[in-house]
Scaffold this motif. Structure first.
Motif, PDB file in Angstrom:
ATOM      1  N   ARG A 109     -16.124 -76.099 -54.556  1.00 47.82           N
ATOM      2  CA  ARG A 109     -15.966 -75.936 -56.003  1.00 47.82           C
ATOM      3  C   ARG A 109     -17.216 -75.312 -56.610  1.00 47.82           C
ATOM      4  N   LYS A 110     -18.372 -75.745 -56.147  1.00 46.35           N
ATOM      5  CA  LYS A 110     -19.612 -75.186 -56.677  1.00 46.35           C
ATOM      6  C   LYS A 110     -19.763 -73.715 -56.305  1.00 46.35           C
ATOM      7  N   ALA A 111     -19.155 -73.337 -55.184  1.00 46.81           N
ATOM      8  CA  ALA A 111     -19.305 -71.961 -54.708  1.00 46.81           C
ATOM      9  C   ALA A 111     -18.347 -70.996 -55.388  1.00 46.81           C
ATOM     10  N   ILE A 112     -17.099 -71.441 -55.655  1.00 47.24           N
ATOM     11  CA  ILE A 112     -16.112 -70.504 -56.194  1.00 47.24           C
ATOM     12  C   ILE A 112     -15.361 -71.028 -57.415  1.00 47.24           C
ATOM     13  N   GLY A 113     -15.717 -72.225 -57.900  1.00 56.69           N
ATOM     14  CA  GLY A 113     -15.117 -72.714 -59.138  1.00 56.69           C
ATOM     15  C   GLY A 113     -13.748 -73.326 -58.995  1.00 56.69           C
ATOM     16  N   ILE A 169      -4.156 -68.443 -62.580  1.00 51.79           N
ATOM     17  CA  ILE A 169      -5.592 -68.623 -62.784  1.00 51.79           C
ATOM     18  C   ILE A 169      -5.907 -68.895 -64.254  1.00 51.79           C
ATOM     19  N   ASN A 170      -6.726 -69.905 -64.475  1.00 57.58           N
ATOM     20  CA  ASN A 170      -7.221 -70.241 -65.811  1.00 57.58           C
ATOM     21  C   ASN A 170      -8.689 -69.825 -65.863  1.00 57.58           C
ATOM     22  N   MET A 171      -8.944 -68.650 -66.416  1.00 51.63           N
ATOM     23  CA  MET A 171     -10.298 -68.112 -66.399  1.00 51.63           C
ATOM     24  C   MET A 171     -11.273 -68.971 -67.193  1.00 51.63           C
ATOM     25  N   GLU A 172     -10.818 -69.572 -68.277  1.00 50.34           N
ATOM     26  CA  GLU A 172     -11.721 -70.413 -69.073  1.00 50.34           C
ATOM     27  C   GLU A 172     -12.226 -71.591 -68.245  1.00 50.34           C
ATOM     28  N   LYS A 173     -11.333 -72.181 -67.465  1.00 47.23           N
ATOM     29  CA  LYS A 173     -11.728 -73.317 -66.631  1.00 47.23           C
ATOM     30  C   LYS A 173     -12.708 -72.869 -65.548  1.00 47.23           C
ATOM     31  N   VAL A 174     -12.417 -71.746 -64.913  1.00 47.89           N
ATOM     32  CA  VAL A 174     -13.297 -71.244 -63.852  1.00 47.89           C
ATOM     33  C   VAL A 174     -14.666 -70.888 -64.420  1.00 47.89           C
ATOM     34  N   ASN A 175     -14.678 -70.195 -65.557  1.00 53.25           N
ATOM     35  CA  ASN A 175     -15.948 -69.801 -66.173  1.00 53.25           C
ATOM     36  C   ASN A 175     -16.788 -71.021 -66.537  1.00 53.25           C
ATOM     37  N   SER A 176     -16.107 -72.063 -67.004  1.00 52.40           N
ATOM     38  CA  SER A 176     -16.820 -73.283 -67.376  1.00 52.40           C
ATOM     39  C   SER A 176     -17.400 -73.979 -66.150  1.00 52.40           C
ATOM     40  N   ARG A 177     -16.622 -74.042 -65.085  1.00 54.29           N
ATOM     41  CA  ARG A 177     -17.097 -74.705 -63.869  1.00 54.29           C
ATOM     42  C   ARG A 177     -18.295 -73.984 -63.267  1.00 54.29           C
ATOM     43  N   LEU A 178     -18.259 -72.658 -63.289  1.00 59.11           N
ATOM     44  CA  LEU A 178     -19.329 -71.879 -62.667  1.00 59.11           C
ATOM     45  C   LEU A 178     -20.465 -71.566 -63.631  1.00 59.11           C
ATOM     46  N   GLN A 179     -20.249 -71.865 -64.919  1.00 61.53           N
ATOM     47  CA  GLN A 179     -21.241 -71.552 -65.950  1.00 61.53           C
ATOM     48  C   GLN A 179     -21.666 -70.082 -65.840  1.00 61.53           C
ATOM     49  N   SER A 180     -20.662 -69.239 -65.793  1.00 60.80           N
ATOM     50  CA  SER A 180     -20.894 -67.810 -65.570  1.00 60.80           C
ATOM     51  C   SER A 180     -21.179 -67.077 -66.870  1.00 60.80           C
ATOM     52  N   THR A 181     -21.675 -65.868 -66.721  1.00 64.07           N
ATOM     53  CA  THR A 181     -21.948 -64.993 -67.862  1.00 64.07           C
ATOM     54  C   THR A 181     -21.296 -63.640 -67.613  1.00 64.07           C
ATOM     55  N   PRO A 182     -20.743 -63.012 -68.652  1.00 62.74           N
ATOM     56  CA  PRO A 182     -20.108 -61.700 -68.474  1.00 62.74           C
ATOM     57  C   PRO A 182     -21.120 -60.665 -67.979  1.00 62.74           C
ATOM     58  N   SER A 183     -20.647 -59.775 -67.121  1.00 54.67           N
ATOM     59  CA  SER A 183     -21.541 -58.730 -66.596  1.00 54.67           C
ATOM     60  C   SER A 183     -20.913 -57.347 -66.684  1.00 54.67           C
ATOM     61  N   GLY A 184     -19.922 -57.183 -67.560  1.00 51.87           N
ATOM     62  CA  GLY A 184     -19.339 -55.863 -67.758  1.00 51.87           C
ATOM     63  C   GLY A 184     -17.928 -55.759 -67.218  1.00 51.87           C
ATOM     64  N   TYR A 185     -17.445 -54.518 -67.163  1.00 52.41           N
ATOM     65  CA  TYR A 185     -16.085 -54.251 -66.704  1.00 52.41           C
ATOM     66  C   TYR A 185     -16.120 -53.269 -65.537  1.00 52.41           C
ATOM     67  N   ARG A 186     -15.249 -53.490 -64.588  1.00 53.64           N
ATOM     68  CA  ARG A 186     -15.090 -52.593 -63.443  1.00 53.64           C
ATOM     69  C   ARG A 186     -13.620 -52.229 -63.335  1.00 53.64           C
ATOM     70  N   ILE A 187     -13.324 -50.948 -63.435  1.00 56.14           N
ATOM     71  CA  ILE A 187     -11.959 -50.396 -63.451  1.00 56.14           C
ATOM     72  C   ILE A 187     -11.022 -51.245 -64.315  1.00 56.14           C
ATOM     73  N   GLY A 188     -11.517 -51.571 -65.519  1.00 57.46           N
ATOM     74  CA  GLY A 188     -10.691 -52.275 -66.494  1.00 57.46           C
ATOM     75  C   GLY A 188     -10.656 -53.779 -66.347  1.00 57.46           C
ATOM     76  N   ARG A 189     -11.350 -54.326 -65.341  1.00 56.32           N
ATOM     77  CA  ARG A 189     -11.358 -55.776 -65.147  1.00 56.32           C
ATOM     78  C   ARG A 189     -12.720 -56.347 -65.537  1.00 56.32           C
ATOM     79  N   GLU A 190     -12.692 -57.451 -66.245  1.00 53.09           N
ATOM     80  CA  GLU A 190     -13.948 -58.107 -66.612  1.00 53.09           C
ATOM     81  C   GLU A 190     -14.564 -58.767 -65.380  1.00 53.09           C
ATOM     82  N   THR A 191     -15.851 -58.575 -65.202  1.00 57.65           N
ATOM     83  CA  THR A 191     -16.565 -59.236 -64.107  1.00 57.65           C
ATOM     84  C   THR A 191     -17.572 -60.210 -64.698  1.00 57.65           C
ATOM     85  N   LEU A 192     -17.792 -61.305 -63.982  1.00 56.40           N
ATOM     86  CA  LEU A 192     -18.721 -62.334 -64.437  1.00 56.40           C
ATOM     87  C   LEU A 192     -19.672 -62.695 -63.310  1.00 56.40           C
ATOM     88  N   ARG A 193     -20.862 -63.144 -63.679  1.00 60.20           N
ATOM     89  CA  ARG A 193     -21.895 -63.460 -62.700  1.00 60.20           C
ATOM     90  C   ARG A 193     -22.307 -64.920 -62.858  1.00 60.20           C
TER      91      ARG A 193
END
Length: 377
Positions: free
Chosen positions: A150-154, A185-209
């Motif tokens: 979970r810590k590795a991939i949310g 997929i629930n992106m809000e839940k995944v983003n919260s678990r990983l405490q990620s930050t947006p890092s831009g868009y790649r071919i129209g998809r949002e990427t997070l770090r």
């Protein structure tokens, strides 16, 4: 005089061409009446007549007409075949795609780069269905809540259907991990678990770090479709993941495709396929700890591709398919493996045919204990 070195190509008779015949000129064989294109020396205009001499006459018009008719018929058949091929092209492609779509592994393999040097797949749901494989691989520990996964991939392991890794040759940082979930997929839940930050868009998809402890570089992730996530170290790797295309397995390399499509069973819960090139030996040793002989440099240099998978059962079966450059190299590898004490004691069975070597070993309870000690020293 006749020329033995230039006989009639049809009846093999010696020919004495008419006086004045030059190289490339046509005339009639006096024996079989076939047309000859003279390839010998030029004949003098005042050459004497001999018993082999030919009496000049016109070339047969009948044969020319027959040849023309044959050519016209062949041309007509070629045109008909071309028209038929073009008119049925769409139907034939649809049939090919329909056949390819019957392989459920396409749902994740379609995203993989065709030049992957190593592909590793772990189907957690199929593993959970096998008590023996679950115990062998320590799946219970992995499925615990708040596990390291979970810590590795949310995601909790119990929420995951499948994990699939693709690794390009000699570029481990460009590897990509694909995750298929049981629910959308629930992106809000995944983003919260990983405490990620947006890092831009790649071919129209949002990427997070996000950050992982003791990890040298922050990985990135992106949602690929409703039930698929992709993770990688290099964000630009997402640009290689094109839109959803049902291309079957045809985009995979000529070495990986036969291994996956023809050798590895569709229902295999865990499998690995790798092709020759610049082998990533650290990865192979990580994925194949129970097969130390296979991951040696000099062994891998002798093969073109390899696939290893587990089949469930009361006594699970470990199978391995090796593709070699020649039947001779396969025979050599087979003898080498038969001489390895651990493999011999494990009751390994082997069979070779052409460029293929098949290995099989039944994992008894005793062997399972040995494998656990090797994989968890």
């Amino acid at each position: 005089m006749p020329f033995p070195d230039y006989p009639c190509p049809k009846c093999n008779s010696w020919i004495d061409p008419p006086a004045g015949t030059t190289k490339g000129q046509k005339f009639i064989c006096p024996r079989c009446d076939d047309t000859i294109i003279w390839q010998g020396p030029d004949i003098a205009a005042d050459a004497p007549i001999t018993a082999y001499s030919y009496i000049q006459k016109d070339l047969p018009l009948k044969k020319s007409r027959t040849a023309l008719a044959v050519v016209l018929v062949m041309a007509a058949m070629a045109i008909i075949a071309l028209v038929f091929a073009l008119s049925t092209q769409k139907d034939r492609r649809n049939r090919d795609l329909a056949k390819a779509n019957t392989d459920p592994r396409q749902s994740y393999l379609q995203w993989f780069a065709g030049d992957s040097s190593l592909i590793a797949v772990l189907d957690l749901q199929k593993l959970k269905a096998s008590k023996e494989l679950s115990e062998l691989l320590g799946l219970e520990e992995l499925l615990k809540k708040d596990s390291p996964i979970r810590k590795a991939i949310g995601y909790e392991a119990g929420e995951i259907k499948l994990l699939a890794l693709t690794m390009p040759a000699d570029r481990p940082l460009a590897s990509a991990l694909f995750l298929q979930t049981l629910k959308p997929i629930n992106m809000e839940k995944v983003n919260s678990r990983l405490q990620s930050t947006p890092s831009g868009y790649r071919i129209g998809r949002e990427t997070l770090r996000y950050q992982i402890d003791l990890f040298p570089m922050p990985p990135s992730y992106s949602k690929i479709d409703d039930n698929t996530m992709a993770y990688t170290i290099l964000p630009e790797r997402f640009e290689a993941i094109s839109g959803f295309e049902r291309a079957g397995l045809n985009h995979l390399s000529g070495k990986l495709r036969p291994l996956i499509a023809e050798r590895i069973p569709i229902n295999a819960p865990i499998w690995i396929a790798a092709q020759a090139g610049k082998w990533d030996f650290s990865s192979l040793k990580l994925f194949l700890p129970a097969l130390p002989e296979i991951t040696k440099q000099d062994f891998m240099d002798e093969i073109d591709a390899i696939a290893v998978w587990l089949e469930p059962g009361v006594e699970p079966v470990l199978r391995c398919e090796i593709m070699g450059p020649s039947p001779e190299s396969i025979k050599k590898l087979e003898k080498r493996l038969e001489s390895v004490p651990f493999l011999a004691q494990s009751g390994i069975k082997s069979a070779s045919r052409d460029n293929w070597l098949t290995l099989q070993v039944v994992i008894t309870k005793e062997l399972a204990i040995i494998i656990k000690k090797m994989t968890n020293p």
